[in-house]
Scaffold this motif. Structure first.
Motif, PDB file in Angstrom:
ATOM      1  N   MET A  25      -0.427  -0.770  -0.370  1.00 56.89           N
ATOM      2  CA  MET A  25      -1.249  -1.839   0.192  1.00 56.89           C
ATOM      3  C   MET A  25      -2.705  -1.382   0.305  1.00 56.89           C
ATOM      4  O   MET A  25      -2.974  -0.203   0.472  1.00 56.89           O
ATOM      5  CB  MET A  25      -0.710  -2.207   1.571  1.00 56.89           C
ATOM      6  CG  MET A  25      -1.127  -3.572   2.048  1.00 56.89           C
ATOM      7  SD  MET A  25      -0.444  -3.909   3.695  1.00 56.89           S
ATOM      8  CE  MET A  25      -1.872  -3.500   4.685  1.00 56.89           C
ATOM      9  N   GLU A  26      -3.610  -2.326   0.196  1.00 52.92           N
ATOM     10  CA  GLU A  26      -5.041  -2.034   0.286  1.00 52.92           C
ATOM     11  C   GLU A  26      -5.525  -2.298   1.717  1.00 52.92           C
ATOM     12  O   GLU A  26      -5.153  -3.289   2.326  1.00 52.92           O
ATOM     13  CB  GLU A  26      -5.760  -2.968  -0.687  1.00 52.92           C
ATOM     14  CG  GLU A  26      -7.126  -2.519  -1.092  1.00 52.92           C
ATOM     15  CD  GLU A  26      -7.704  -3.429  -2.169  1.00 52.92           C
ATOM     16  OE1 GLU A  26      -7.994  -4.607  -1.851  1.00 52.92           O
ATOM     17  OE2 GLU A  26      -7.856  -2.984  -3.325  1.00 52.92           O
ATOM     18  N   CYS A  27      -6.350  -1.405   2.235  1.00 54.65           N
ATOM     19  CA  CYS A  27      -6.865  -1.560   3.601  1.00 54.65           C
ATOM     20  C   CYS A  27      -7.748  -2.811   3.690  1.00 54.65           C
ATOM     21  O   CYS A  27      -8.671  -2.982   2.898  1.00 54.65           O
ATOM     22  CB  CYS A  27      -7.675  -0.330   3.977  1.00 54.65           C
ATOM     23  SG  CYS A  27      -8.495  -0.474   5.572  1.00 54.65           S
TER      24      CYS A  27
ATOM     25  N   GLU B  97      -6.616   3.131   0.186  1.00 54.22           N
ATOM     26  CA  GLU B  97      -5.168   3.115  -0.035  1.00 54.22           C
ATOM     27  C   GLU B  97      -4.459   3.297   1.317  1.00 54.22           C
ATOM     28  O   GLU B  97      -4.882   4.085   2.151  1.00 54.22           O
ATOM     29  CB  GLU B  97      -4.833   4.268  -0.980  1.00 54.22           C
ATOM     30  CG  GLU B  97      -3.469   4.247  -1.623  1.00 54.22           C
ATOM     31  CD  GLU B  97      -3.135   2.958  -2.348  1.00 54.22           C
ATOM     32  OE1 GLU B  97      -1.971   2.557  -2.240  1.00 54.22           O
ATOM     33  OE2 GLU B  97      -4.020   2.351  -2.999  1.00 54.22           O
ATOM     34  N   MET B  98      -3.356   2.537   1.542  1.00 54.93           N
ATOM     35  CA  MET B  98      -2.638   2.664   2.815  1.00 54.93           C
ATOM     36  C   MET B  98      -1.233   3.207   2.599  1.00 54.93           C
ATOM     37  O   MET B  98      -0.584   2.898   1.603  1.00 54.93           O
ATOM     38  CB  MET B  98      -2.552   1.319   3.530  1.00 54.93           C
ATOM     39  CG  MET B  98      -3.897   0.726   3.869  1.00 54.93           C
ATOM     40  SD  MET B  98      -3.800  -0.602   5.093  1.00 54.93           S
ATOM     41  CE  MET B  98      -4.041   0.288   6.631  1.00 54.93           C
ATOM     42  N   ASP B  99      -0.754   4.027   3.552  1.00 55.98           N
ATOM     43  CA  ASP B  99       0.609   4.553   3.529  1.00 55.98           C
ATOM     44  C   ASP B  99       1.378   4.004   4.709  1.00 55.98           C
ATOM     45  O   ASP B  99       0.831   3.876   5.808  1.00 55.98           O
ATOM     46  CB  ASP B  99       0.600   6.083   3.699  1.00 55.98           C
ATOM     47  CG  ASP B  99      -0.121   6.779   2.575  1.00 55.98           C
ATOM     48  OD1 ASP B  99       0.090   6.392   1.418  1.00 55.98           O
ATOM     49  OD2 ASP B  99      -0.894   7.710   2.878  1.00 55.98           O
ATOM     50  N   THR B 100       2.661   3.737   4.512  1.00 55.23           N
ATOM     51  CA  THR B 100       3.499   3.305   5.628  1.00 55.23           C
ATOM     52  C   THR B 100       3.799   4.510   6.518  1.00 55.23           C
ATOM     53  O   THR B 100       4.268   5.540   6.040  1.00 55.23           O
ATOM     54  CB  THR B 100       4.810   2.703   5.097  1.00 55.23           C
ATOM     55  OG1 THR B 100       4.475   1.602   4.263  1.00 55.23           O
ATOM     56  CG2 THR B 100       5.684   2.218   6.233  1.00 55.23           C
ATOM     57  N   VAL B 101       3.485   4.394   7.803  1.00 58.58           N
ATOM     58  CA  VAL B 101       3.699   5.518   8.720  1.00 58.58           C
ATOM     59  C   VAL B 101       4.763   5.217   9.763  1.00 58.58           C
ATOM     60  O   VAL B 101       5.186   6.099  10.489  1.00 58.58           O
ATOM     61  CB  VAL B 101       2.384   5.950   9.422  1.00 58.58           C
ATOM     62  CG1 VAL B 101       1.457   6.632   8.426  1.00 58.58           C
ATOM     63  CG2 VAL B 101       1.692   4.780  10.095  1.00 58.58           C
TER      64      VAL B 101
ATOM     65  N   GLN C 287      -5.748   5.782   4.259  1.00 62.04           N
ATOM     66  CA  GLN C 287      -6.101   7.178   3.943  1.00 62.04           C
ATOM     67  C   GLN C 287      -7.598   7.419   4.118  1.00 62.04           C
ATOM     68  O   GLN C 287      -8.027   8.552   4.293  1.00 62.04           O
ATOM     69  CB  GLN C 287      -5.731   7.494   2.487  1.00 62.04           C
ATOM     70  CG  GLN C 287      -4.244   7.551   2.232  1.00 62.04           C
ATOM     71  CD  GLN C 287      -3.923   7.730   0.740  1.00 62.04           C
ATOM     72  OE1 GLN C 287      -4.814   7.890  -0.081  1.00 62.04           O
ATOM     73  NE2 GLN C 287      -2.640   7.694   0.412  1.00 62.04           N
ATOM     74  N   ASN C 288      -8.377   6.368   4.057  1.00 64.16           N
ATOM     75  CA  ASN C 288      -9.825   6.517   4.107  1.00 64.16           C
ATOM     76  C   ASN C 288     -10.390   6.365   5.527  1.00 64.16           C
ATOM     77  O   ASN C 288     -10.959   7.288   6.080  1.00 64.16           O
ATOM     78  CB  ASN C 288     -10.451   5.502   3.152  1.00 64.16           C
ATOM     79  CG  ASN C 288     -11.954   5.583   3.128  1.00 64.16           C
ATOM     80  OD1 ASN C 288     -12.521   6.663   3.018  1.00 64.16           O
ATOM     81  ND2 ASN C 288     -12.609   4.443   3.255  1.00 64.16           N
TER      82      ASN C 288
ATOM     83  N   PRO D  38      -4.230  -9.348   4.889  1.00 65.71           N
ATOM     84  CA  PRO D  38      -3.720  -9.080   3.537  1.00 65.71           C
ATOM     85  C   PRO D  38      -2.562  -9.997   3.155  1.00 65.71           C
ATOM     86  O   PRO D  38      -2.289 -10.193   1.976  1.00 65.71           O
ATOM     87  CB  PRO D  38      -3.235  -7.631   3.600  1.00 65.71           C
ATOM     88  CG  PRO D  38      -3.670  -7.095   4.910  1.00 65.71           C
ATOM     89  CD  PRO D  38      -4.023  -8.239   5.796  1.00 65.71           C
ATOM     90  N   LYS D  39      -1.878 -10.564   4.129  1.00 66.98           N
ATOM     91  CA  LYS D  39      -0.741 -11.433   3.825  1.00 66.98           C
ATOM     92  C   LYS D  39      -1.167 -12.878   3.613  1.00 66.98           C
ATOM     93  O   LYS D  39      -0.660 -13.572   2.751  1.00 66.98           O
ATOM     94  CB  LYS D  39       0.277 -11.394   4.983  1.00 66.98           C
ATOM     95  CG  LYS D  39       1.318 -10.298   4.809  1.00 66.98           C
ATOM     96  CD  LYS D  39       2.467 -10.465   5.776  1.00 66.98           C
ATOM     97  CE  LYS D  39       2.102  -9.972   7.160  1.00 66.98           C
ATOM     98  NZ  LYS D  39       3.236 -10.010   8.088  1.00 66.98           N
ATOM     99  N   CYS D  40      -2.103 -13.347   4.442  1.00 66.95           N
ATOM    100  CA  CYS D  40      -2.443 -14.770   4.450  1.00 66.95           C
ATOM    101  C   CYS D  40      -3.766 -15.075   3.762  1.00 66.95           C
ATOM    102  O   CYS D  40      -4.108 -16.243   3.585  1.00 66.95           O
ATOM    103  CB  CYS D  40      -2.535 -15.283   5.879  1.00 66.95           C
ATOM    104  SG  CYS D  40      -1.115 -14.840   6.877  1.00 66.95           S
TER     105      CYS D  40
END
Ligand SMILES: [Zn+2]
Ligand SMILES: [Zn+2]
Length: 122
Positions: A1-3, A9-13, A24-25, A68-70
């Motif tokens: 997913m994009e922030c 870049e995003m990671d699921t935590v 990550q940024n 990001p969803k809507c």
């Protein structure tokens, strides 16, 4: 997913009732939904908020954040008194974005009740 804030870049935590992604940024946290009910379950997960307060505050001023969803501009939820709280919440899906350091701050004793009151009930 994009922030949604910095397009990093995003990671699921965290994969629980609430899915949490961390950038990550900018180290901001994206919750796929956050409500008063779900907040309770996140109180033990403060360690996912690993970014520095300084980094987070440089992104706090950013006002127009798209869900990001809507693909809608998220609402700003904020209070100034007795503590300062400001974050983004999508009015249609309850997705929430917190800058680095804000989760740790908002679940601390002085902030928690005020933060909870800004969230939708369910
Ligand atoms: Zn970011
Ligand atoms: Zn949304």
């Amino acid at each position: 997913m994009e922030c949604p804030k910095c397009y990093g870049e995003m990671d699921t935590v965290l994969e629980g009732e609430t899915l949490v992604d961390r950038c990550q940024n900018c180290h901001g946290l994206y919750f796929d939904q956050l409500t008063q009910e779900l907040l309770q379950g996140l109180l033990a997960s403060q360690s996912i908020d690993s970014g520095s307060d300084e980094l987070g505050s440089s992104y706090d001023e950013m006002v127009y954040v798209e869900c990001p969803k809507c693909d809608k501009i998220m609402d700003q939820r904020k209070i100034e008194e007795p503590v300062q709280i400001r974050f983004e919440l999508c009015p249609s899906c309850n997705a929430t974005f917190l800058d680095a350091g804000e989760l740790r701050q908002y679940v601390s004793a002085d902030y928690l009740e005020h933060f909870r009151a800004l969230l939708p009930e369910r």
